[in-house]
Design a protein around this motif. Structure first.
Motif, mmCIF file in Angstrom:
data_model
loop_
_atom_site.group_PDB
_atom_site.id
_atom_site.type_symbol
_atom_site.label_atom_id
_atom_site.label_comp_id
_atom_site.label_asym_id
_atom_site.label_seq_id
_atom_site.Cartn_x
_atom_site.Cartn_y
_atom_site.Cartn_z
ATOM 1 N N ASP A 1 31.954 47.410 42.807
ATOM 2 C CA ASP A 1 31.125 48.214 43.717
ATOM 3 C C ASP A 1 31.601 49.665 43.644
ATOM 4 N N THR A 2 31.313 50.291 42.520
ATOM 5 C CA THR A 2 31.821 51.627 42.232
ATOM 6 C C THR A 2 31.360 52.654 43.263
ATOM 7 N N TRP A 3 30.163 52.481 43.815
ATOM 8 C CA TRP A 3 29.603 53.486 44.725
ATOM 9 C C TRP A 3 29.561 53.026 46.171
ATOM 10 N N GLU B 1 41.071 51.001 17.670
ATOM 11 C CA GLU B 1 40.554 49.723 17.173
ATOM 12 C C GLU B 1 39.151 49.459 17.734
ATOM 13 N N TYR B 2 38.900 49.858 19.000
ATOM 14 C CA TYR B 2 37.564 49.731 19.590
ATOM 15 C C TYR B 2 36.589 50.666 18.878
ATOM 16 N N ARG B 3 37.022 51.903 18.665
ATOM 17 C CA ARG B 3 36.126 52.882 18.028
ATOM 18 C C ARG B 3 35.744 52.430 16.622
ATOM 19 N N MET C 1 41.263 47.904 34.271
ATOM 20 C CA MET C 1 39.812 48.014 34.258
ATOM 21 C C MET C 1 39.402 48.883 33.064
ATOM 22 N N ARG C 2 38.323 48.488 32.383
ATOM 23 C CA ARG C 2 37.861 49.141 31.151
ATOM 24 C C ARG C 2 38.893 49.083 30.028
ATOM 25 N N GLN C 3 39.663 47.958 29.987
ATOM 26 C CA GLN C 3 40.745 47.887 28.994
ATOM 27 C C GLN C 3 40.236 47.825 27.553
ATOM 28 N N GLY D 1 37.893 49.665 25.256
ATOM 29 C CA GLY D 1 37.082 50.878 25.323
ATOM 30 C C GLY D 1 37.554 51.970 24.393
ATOM 31 N N ARG D 2 36.977 53.146 24.619
ATOM 32 C CA ARG D 2 37.091 54.236 23.642
ATOM 33 C C ARG D 2 38.482 54.799 23.449
ATOM 34 N N TYR D 3 39.433 54.566 24.401
ATOM 35 C CA TYR D 3 40.793 55.091 24.189
ATOM 36 C C TYR D 3 41.479 54.356 23.041
ATOM 37 N N GLY E 1 43.560 52.083 39.533
ATOM 38 C CA GLY E 1 42.651 52.177 40.678
ATOM 39 C C GLY E 1 41.201 52.380 40.268
ATOM 40 N N HIS E 2 40.950 52.610 38.967
ATOM 41 C CA HIS E 2 39.596 52.653 38.403
ATOM 42 C C HIS E 2 39.790 52.510 36.901
ATOM 43 N N GLY E 3 38.716 52.674 36.121
ATOM 44 C CA GLY E 3 38.812 52.423 34.684
ATOM 45 C C GLY E 3 39.719 53.400 33.945
ATOM 46 N N VAL F 1 35.385 49.245 15.578
ATOM 47 C CA VAL F 1 34.365 48.188 15.666
ATOM 48 C C VAL F 1 33.033 48.790 16.107
ATOM 49 N N ARG F 2 33.107 49.750 17.043
ATOM 50 C CA ARG F 2 31.906 50.419 17.562
ATOM 51 C C ARG F 2 31.167 51.120 16.420
ATOM 52 N N ALA F 3 31.924 51.666 15.461
ATOM 53 C CA ALA F 3 31.325 52.421 14.345
ATOM 54 C C ALA F 3 30.687 51.505 13.292
ATOM 55 N N SER G 1 31.000 43.911 28.191
ATOM 56 C CA SER G 1 29.582 44.015 28.526
ATOM 57 C C SER G 1 29.426 45.217 29.435
ATOM 58 N N ASP G 2 28.385 45.283 30.225
ATOM 59 C CA ASP G 2 28.237 46.350 31.208
ATOM 60 C C ASP G 2 27.578 45.770 32.448
ATOM 61 N N ILE G 3 27.824 46.386 33.614
ATOM 62 C CA ILE G 3 27.196 45.863 34.831
ATOM 63 C C ILE G 3 25.669 45.975 34.773
HETATM 64 O O1 CP3 Z 1 36.590 46.471 31.569
HETATM 65 C C1 CP3 Z 1 36.210 46.261 30.403
HETATM 66 O O2 CP3 Z 1 36.938 46.474 29.414
HETATM 67 C C2 CP3 Z 1 34.837 45.623 30.161
HETATM 68 C C3 CP3 Z 1 33.783 46.509 29.851
HETATM 69 C C4 CP3 Z 1 33.032 47.295 30.910
HETATM 70 C C5 CP3 Z 1 32.193 48.381 30.552
HETATM 71 N N1 CP3 Z 1 31.547 48.795 31.677
HETATM 72 C C6 CP3 Z 1 32.045 48.913 29.190
HETATM 73 C C7 CP3 Z 1 31.496 50.276 28.968
HETATM 74 C C8 CP3 Z 1 32.914 47.108 32.303
HETATM 75 C C9 CP3 Z 1 33.617 46.122 33.208
HETATM 76 C C10 CP3 Z 1 31.961 48.068 32.768
HETATM 77 C C11 CP3 Z 1 31.526 48.147 34.183
HETATM 78 C C12 CP3 Z 1 30.713 49.307 34.614
HETATM 79 N N2 CP3 Z 1 29.697 49.929 33.934
HETATM 80 C C13 CP3 Z 1 30.800 49.903 35.891
HETATM 81 C C14 CP3 Z 1 31.746 49.472 36.994
HETATM 82 C C15 CP3 Z 1 33.120 49.956 36.755
HETATM 83 C C16 CP3 Z 1 33.306 51.454 36.804
HETATM 84 O O3 CP3 Z 1 33.770 51.985 35.806
HETATM 85 O O4 CP3 Z 1 33.011 52.052 37.836
HETATM 86 C C17 CP3 Z 1 29.850 50.935 35.937
HETATM 87 C C18 CP3 Z 1 29.609 51.869 37.107
HETATM 88 C C19 CP3 Z 1 29.142 50.928 34.706
HETATM 89 C C20 CP3 Z 1 27.998 51.811 34.284
HETATM 90 C C21 CP3 Z 1 28.381 52.633 33.101
HETATM 91 N N3 CP3 Z 1 28.455 52.151 31.794
HETATM 92 C C22 CP3 Z 1 28.725 54.008 33.040
HETATM 93 C C23 CP3 Z 1 28.769 54.935 34.251
HETATM 94 C C24 CP3 Z 1 29.012 54.320 31.687
HETATM 95 C C25 CP3 Z 1 29.378 55.644 31.085
HETATM 96 C C26 CP3 Z 1 30.794 55.932 31.459
HETATM 97 C C27 CP3 Z 1 31.553 56.702 30.417
HETATM 98 O O5 CP3 Z 1 32.785 56.548 30.461
HETATM 99 O O6 CP3 Z 1 30.981 57.417 29.585
HETATM 100 C C28 CP3 Z 1 28.856 53.135 30.928
HETATM 101 C C29 CP3 Z 1 29.052 52.997 29.477
HETATM 102 C C30 CP3 Z 1 30.180 52.087 29.077
HETATM 103 N N4 CP3 Z 1 30.437 50.854 29.614
HETATM 104 C C31 CP3 Z 1 31.119 52.343 28.012
HETATM 105 C C32 CP3 Z 1 31.946 51.194 27.956
HETATM 106 C C33 CP3 Z 1 33.053 50.926 26.970
HETATM 107 C C34 CP3 Z 1 31.163 53.571 27.105
HETATM 108 C C35 CP3 Z 1 30.072 53.470 26.094
HETATM 109 C C36 CP3 Z 1 30.495 53.654 24.655
HETATM 110 O O7 CP3 Z 1 31.457 52.998 24.185
HETATM 111 O O8 CP3 Z 1 29.811 54.443 24.008
#
Ligand code: CP3
Length: 344
Positions: free
Chosen positions: A205-207, A32-34, A23-25, A27-29, A319-321, A36-38, A74-76
Motif C-alpha cells: 500500500d505505497t500510497w 545481472e538483471y539488466r 523490497m525490489r530486490q 531490479g535495475r541495481y 523501508g521501501h524499495g 536479462v532485461r536487455a 512482476s508488478d502490482i
Molecule cells: O520486489 C521485487 O523484486 C519484485 C518486483 C516488483 C516490481 N514492482 C518490479 C518493477 C514489485 C514487488 C513491484 C511493486 C510495485 N510496483 C509497487 C509497490 C512497491 C513500491 O515500490 O512502492 C508499485 C507502486 C509499483 C508500480 C511501479 N512499477 C512503479 C511506480 C514503477 C516505476 C518505478 C521506477 O523505479 O522507475 C514500476 C516499474 C517497475 N516495477 C520496475 C521494476 C523492476 C522498473 C522497470 C524496468 O526494469 O524498466
C-alpha cells in the motif's frame, strides 16, 4: 514450511538469526538483471510475461545477496490489464484510459478466473517453486486496493493523486463501487497465487499513508480488511506494508495481517511498543543508507537490531524499495551484516 526462519519470524516464533530480504530486490541495481532485461530487447512488461526470464531474475538476489526469501518478479499493476485497462511502463506505469466516470467503473471487468487472465503469474510461481528447491520460501504479492485505485484513476504516478481524491470525496458512491470491484479482483488474484504455490503474501500500500488517519479508516482500511479476511491463508503469512503509516499503526494493525511493514520514518522500537507483541514487523532501513560507506551501513543495521531488542517476530528489510543506483556490493554487505550481527 515452518522450518524457514522467515516463516517462523512472520508468526512470531523464535529464530536462530534474523531473516532479511529487500523490497525490489530483483531490479535495475543488479547488472545481472539488466543483462536479462536487455535480452530480446523487450519491455519491462514483456519480461513480466515471460515466466522463464522473470523466474531467472527472481532467483538472482537469492544467489547474489543470500537473502532469506524470494519474491516473484512482476508488478502490482499487471492484473489491472485484464480488467480492461491498457498498461505501459515508461518506466513508471501509465494507463492510456484512466477510470473517471461511472461508465468507466461499470466497464471494468473482474475476471472470474485470474489464472486464465494472467497465466504468466501462476506459471512463474510454479517455475520458481521448482527452481528454488526449498532453499527459501516464495513471496507472492499484490497492490492494496487503495494503491491500485490511485493508479487506475490518476492513470499514472502522482504526488497527490488528485483525480482519485476528487472521486473519493466528490462521489463516494462511485469510489465505493470502484473499490469493491478492485478488492474482488485482488482477492481472486491473491488466492490464485496461493493456489499456485506462493508461501507468503505481501500487500503493497505505497500510497495508503497519503491520507489522514480518519480518511484511512474510512477510505482505505475497510477494503484491505476485507481482502485479508477473504484470503485462503491456511499456514500462509500475510504482510501488509503501508508506506507513511507510522502515525496510524493501530489502524494498520486492524487490517489483520500477520506482519506489518514499516518505512523508516518511525523508529522500529517505538513501532513495536505501539503494536504489541502479537504481530510481527518488517523493516525499516532507509534505502538511501545503502549509499553510505559500509561502516555506516553496519552501524545502522546494529541500531535497528538493538531497537528490536531480540523480540520475536522481526524480519529485516528496507523501508521501501532498493533504488537503481545502489552499488550491489553494499546490498550484499547489508544482508551479511544482518546475519552476522543477529546470529545466536
Ligand atoms: O520486489 C521485487 O523484486 C519484485 C518486483 C516488483 C516490481 N514492482 C518490479 C518493477 C514489485 C514487488 C513491484 C511493486 C510495485 N510496483 C509497487 C509497490 C512497491 C513500491 O515500490 O512502492 C508499485 C507502486 C509499483 C508500480 C511501479 N512499477 C512503479 C511506480 C514503477 C516505476 C518505478 C521506477 O523505479 O522507475 C514500476 C516499474 C517497475 N516495477 C520496475 C521494476 C523492476 C522498473 C522497470 C524496468 O526494469 O524498466
Amino acid at each position: 514450511m515452518a522450518e524457514y526462519n522467515f516463516i517462523k519470524a512472520c508468526f512470531c516464533q523464535p529464530v536462530d538469526r534474523v531473516p532479511v530480504w529487500l523490497m525490489r530486490q530483483a531490479g535495475r541495481y543488479l547488472p545481472e538483471y539488466r543483462a536479462v532485461r536487455a535480452q530480446g530487447a523487450g519491455t519491462f512488461l514483456d519480461l513480466c510475461k515471460d515466466p522463464q526470464r522473470s523466474a531467472e531474475v527472481s532467483v538472482q538476489p537469492i544467489d547474489i545477496l543470500d537473502v532469506d526469501a524470494a519474491i516473484m518478479f512482476s508488478d502490482i499493476l499487471t492484473p489491472i490489464e485484464p480488467m480492461g485497462m491498457a498498461l505501459d511502463f515508461v518506466p513508471g506505469p501509465v494507463f492510456a484510459n484512466p477510470v473517471r466516470t461511472s461508465a468507466d467503473v461499470d466497464a471494468l471487468v473482474v475476471p472470474e478466473n485470474m489464472a486464465e487472465a494472467v497465466p504468466y503469474v501462476p506459471q512463474i510461481i510454479q517455475r520458481l517453486r521448482q527452481q528454488l528447491e526449498g532453499r527459501v520460501p516464495l513471496i507472492g504479492f499484490g497492490g492494496a486496493p487503495f494503491t491500485l485505485a490511485c493508479y487506475m484513476v490518476e492513470g499514472k504516478g502522482s504526488k497527490d493523486f488528485a483525480a482519485l481524491k476528487r472521486m473519493m470525496y466528490g462521489d463516494p458512491e462511485l469510489y465505493r463501487t470502484l473499490m469493491e470491484k478492485v478488492t474482488e479482483m485482488d482477492l481472486r488474484y491473491l488466492n490464485m497465487q496461493i493456489e499456485a504455490g506462493a508461501q507468503t503474501i505481501q500487500i503493497f500500500d505505497t500510497w495508503g499513508g497519503l491520507v489522514s488517519p480518519t480518511d484511512f479508516e474510512k477510505f482505505v482500511l475497510p477494503y484491505t480488511k476485507k481482502l485479508i479476511a477473504g484470503l485462503n491463508r491456511k499456514d500462509i503469512p500475510v504482510i501488509y506494508f503501508v508506506k507513511g503509516s507510522g502515525t496510524m499503526l493501530e489502524l494498520v494493525k486492524e487490517a489483520g495481517s500477520d506482519v506489518i511493514g514499516l518505512d523508516w520514518h518511525i523508529n522500529l522500537g517505538k513501532a513495536r511498543d505501539i503494536l504489541g507483541d502479537d504481530v510481527a514487523v518488517q523493516g525499516n532501513l532507509d534505502p538511501s543508507v545503502l549509499y553510505a560507506p559500509q561502516p555506516y551501513i553496519e552501524q545502522e543495521v546494529q541500531r535497528i537490531l538493538n531497537e528490536n531488542d531480540d523480540r520475536p517476530g522481526f524480519i529485516f528489510n528496507l523501508g521501501h524499495g532498493i533504488t537503481p543506483s545502489v552499488d550491489p556490493a553494499n546490498a550484499i554487505f547489508m544482508v551479511d551484516a544482518v546475519h552476522r550481527l543477529s546470529k545466536k
